[in-house]
Design an enzyme around this catalytic site. Structure first.
Site, PDB file in Angstrom:
ATOM      1  CG  HIS A  73      -1.778  -0.995   1.554  1.00 59.10           C
ATOM      2  ND1 HIS A  73      -1.392  -2.156   2.159  1.00 59.10           N
ATOM      3  CD2 HIS A  73      -3.117  -1.093   1.362  1.00 59.10           C
ATOM      4  CE1 HIS A  73      -2.457  -2.936   2.321  1.00 59.10           C
ATOM      5  NE2 HIS A  73      -3.510  -2.319   1.837  1.00 59.10           N
ATOM      6  CG  ASP A 118       1.605  -0.957   3.433  1.00 49.02           C
ATOM      7  OD1 ASP A 118       0.707  -0.605   4.198  1.00 49.02           O
ATOM      8  OD2 ASP A 118       1.470  -1.758   2.492  1.00 49.02           O
TER       9      ASP A 118
END
Ligand code: XLS
Ligand code: NI
Ligand code: NI
Length: 437
Positions: free
Chosen positions: A101, A104
């Protein structure tokens, strides 16, 4: 550069007799299954969020994970260092892909512009590491669920500004995915759903979601991103009801909104079971409709009931997955992404290796077992024989659409009664499957 896993050598295939816990017993990247190397067939991927951002926290207590390389800060430098560690891990493991993501890999900034700047700074390191190691990006995605602005949803928010923010965030995430050669792009609608219907205009929210997807597809086309878009069904958690409930609900949405040629599905085991389905059901349903694009390989704990995201170790499960996957000739450009986390109690870095080795070996076994079942053809013969009344006579006419209700009545009045049924042989088949395990 310093090594962050100094005690772990590159994980090698040592065969089923090996007692080395840091070796593969079944995953042999170059061994052929149905004419394809395991590496090309399984296309394993490491999930950045669980493996490098998972803290082990739960609603009852803080994180437990020991990650000596991580200073715990939200700085770009820490994120860049973590990215280098990630590639040491992925290459030692021998996984050909990873997934992330946006949030992240890089810390969110105070503004969208600042967040984009952070993302670019880390993407630069990711690109260097990809080039250095040959590890590739299976898919990218945007986190449209953690920041409080998404409390009412992202594309389905009641707040039009939040839709605009989500669009800008997805635009950037697709661009970075494209820059990194990502082969797919995933949409998981974490908060695209509702907690209560009293305050929800479901029709309008779904129309907005469709609009969002067309805008995303238009932008991908505009920048030349050819990766496959994937919806990831999940019925609930964090919301009470998520619109992408299961494969069937996703397909209904895609068909109703002219998105069938733009989006396939990324099916996750723990989401299937949360929806009250087996993984095999979800995979078979998606595959039959030509939209099985990729899988998030994990497993839930049926006694706990929530999305526990455990590593898959059950050979029945992986065999069932591989029966469907081999049945459609593989997953590429999708793959097998371990959307799974080590338990809170498994806090040492080496546990990350044990977990992934177990998942990869379980899928390798599943692939070999499924291939053996398919090669013998006994299961396929049983199914073929079970439906043979449709291959000729009245069955063939019904399938061809050449008979009416009047014709069928005439047929049955003349015949008097239907032919006798035959046993479904479920127990025999279950015993047969066990013969291959
Ligand atoms: C959460 C989802 C998520 C997606 C990516 O349950 O599985 O991790 O895979 O957003
Ligand atoms: Ni997932
Ligand atoms: Ni999940």
């Amino acid at each position: 550069m310093a090594e962050f896993f100094p005690d772990v050598k590159p994980i090698a295939y040592e065969g089923p007799k090996s007692k080395n816990p840091l070796a593969f017993k079944h995953y042999n990247p170059t061994e052929l299954v149905e004419g394809r190397s395991m590496q090309d067939l399984l296309r394993f991927s490491v999930a950045y969020w669980h493996t490098f951002r998972g803290t082990g926290s739960d609603p009852f207590g803080p994180g437990t994970m020991v990650r000596p390389w991580d200073d715990g800060s939200e700085s770009v430098e820490n994120a860049q260092k973590r990215a280098r560690v990630a590639f040491e891990f992925i290459t030692k493991l021998g996984a050909p892909f990873y997934c992330f993501h946006d949030r992240d890999v890089a810390p969110e900034g105070a503004t969208l512009a600042e967040s984009n700047k952070h993302f670019d700074a880390v993407a630069k390191v990711l690109k260097e590491e990809q080039q250095r190691t040959g590890v590739k990006l299976l898919w990218g995605t945007a986190n449209l669920f953690s920041n409080p602005r998404f409390m009412h949803g992202a594309a389905t928010s009641c707040n039009a500004d939040v839709f605009a923010y989500a669009a800008a965030q997805v635009k950037k995430a697709i661009e970075v995915t494209h820059e990194l050669g990502g082969e797919n792009y995933v949409f998981w609608g974490g908060r695209e759903g509702y907690m209560n219907l009293y305050n929800t205009d479901m029709k309008r929210e779904l129309a907005h979601l469709a609009k969002f997807m067309h805008l995303a597809a238009d932008h991908a086309k505009a920048i030349g991103f050819k990766g496959q878009f994937l919806f990831e069904p999940k019925p609930k958690e964090p919301t009470k009801h998520q619109y992408d409930f299961d494969a069937a609900a996703c397909l209904n949405f895609l068909r109703a909104n002219g998105l069938m040629d733009k989006v396939k599905l990324n099916i996750e085991t723990n989401h299937a079971t949360l929806a009250g389905h087996t993984m095999m059901h979800e995979l078979q349903y998606a595959s039959d409709q030509g939209v099985l694009g990729s899988i998030d390989a994990n497993t839930g704990d049926l006694l706990l009931g929530w999305d526990t995201d455990q590593f898959p170790t059950d050979i029945y499960l992986t065999t069932q997955c591989m029966l469907v996957i081999l049945g459609q000739g593989g997953l590429a450009p999708g793959g097998v992404n371990f959307d799974a986390k080590v338990r809170r109690e498994s806090f040492e870095p080496v546990d990350l290796f044990y977990a992934h080795i177990g998942g990869m070996d379980a899928f390798a076994r599943g692939a070999k077992i499924a291939a053996a079942i398919r090669k013998d053809g006994l299961l396929a013969d049983i199914v073929k024989k079970r439906y043979r009344s449709w291959d000729s006579g009245i069955g063939a006419k019904i399938e061809a659409g050449t008979v009416s209700f009047v014709d069928l009545e005439k047929y049955m009045l003349e015949k008097g009664n239907a032919d006798k049924n035959e046993s479904g042989r479920q127990e025999l088949i279950e015993n047969l499957i066990n013969d291959y395990l």
